[in-house]
Write a protein that holds these residues in place. Structure first.
Motif, PDB file in Angstrom:
ATOM      1  N   THR A 176       0.826  -1.208   0.000  1.00  0.00           N
ATOM      2  CA  THR A 176       0.000   0.000   0.000  1.00  0.00           C
ATOM      3  C   THR A 176       0.859   1.257   0.000  1.00  0.00           C
ATOM      4  N   VAL A 177       1.914   1.261   0.817  1.00  0.00           N
ATOM      5  CA  VAL A 177       2.806   2.422   0.876  1.00  0.00           C
ATOM      6  C   VAL A 177       3.524   2.599  -0.464  1.00  0.00           C
TER       7      VAL A 177
ATOM      8  N   ILE B 231       1.964   6.379  -7.033  1.00  0.00           N
ATOM      9  CA  ILE B 231       0.894   7.222  -7.573  1.00  0.00           C
ATOM     10  C   ILE B 231       1.212   8.700  -7.339  1.00  0.00           C
ATOM     11  N   GLY B 232       1.761   9.016  -6.184  1.00  0.00           N
ATOM     12  CA  GLY B 232       2.132  10.410  -5.897  1.00  0.00           C
ATOM     13  C   GLY B 232       3.220  10.916  -6.822  1.00  0.00           C
TER      14      GLY B 232
ATOM     15  N   ALA C  69       3.109  14.283 -13.776  1.00  0.00           N
ATOM     16  CA  ALA C  69       2.081  14.719 -14.719  1.00  0.00           C
ATOM     17  C   ALA C  69       1.755  16.199 -14.521  1.00  0.00           C
ATOM     18  N   ALA C  70       1.713  16.652 -13.266  1.00  0.00           N
ATOM     19  CA  ALA C  70       1.411  18.057 -12.998  1.00  0.00           C
ATOM     20  C   ALA C  70       2.511  18.966 -13.517  1.00  0.00           C
ATOM     21  N   VAL C  71       3.763  18.616 -13.258  1.00  0.00           N
ATOM     22  CA  VAL C  71       4.888  19.430 -13.729  1.00  0.00           C
ATOM     23  C   VAL C  71       4.937  19.429 -15.253  1.00  0.00           C
ATOM     24  N   PHE C  72       4.749  18.275 -15.859  1.00  0.00           N
ATOM     25  CA  PHE C  72       4.771  18.169 -17.312  1.00  0.00           C
ATOM     26  C   PHE C  72       3.638  18.999 -17.930  1.00  0.00           C
TER      27      PHE C  72
END
Length: 60
Positions: free
Chosen positions: A8-9, A15-16, A22-25
Motif C-alpha cells: 500500500t505504501v 501514484i504520488g 504529470a502536474a509538472v509536465f
C-alpha cells in the motif's frame, strides 16, 4: 499484514510520484505553448526603446 502495508505504501508513493510528474509536465506544456504564441506577434510589433522620462537632480 506487513506485506499489505508495504504494498500500500509503495503504491501510494508511486501514484504520488506519477501525479507530480504529470502536474509538472502539464505546467511546462502550458507555459511552452503560451511563450510560443507570444513570439509570433513580437516579431510584428516595433522594437521597444528605453527613453529617459525624468531628469534626476544630482547632489540630492
Amino acid at each position: 499484514m506487513p506485506l499489505i502495508l508495504c504494498f500500500t505504501v509503495a503504491l501510494s508513493v508511486g501514484i504520488g510520484v506519477l501525479a507530480a510528474y504529470a502536474a509538472v509536465f502539464g505546467i511546462l506544456q502550458a507555459c511552452g505553448r503560451a511563450s510560443q504564441q507570444q513570439l509570433r506577434p513580437a516579431e510584428i510589433r516595433p522594437r521597444l526603446l528605453l527613453v529617459p522620462t525624468q531628469n534626476h537632480a544630482s547632489g540630492d
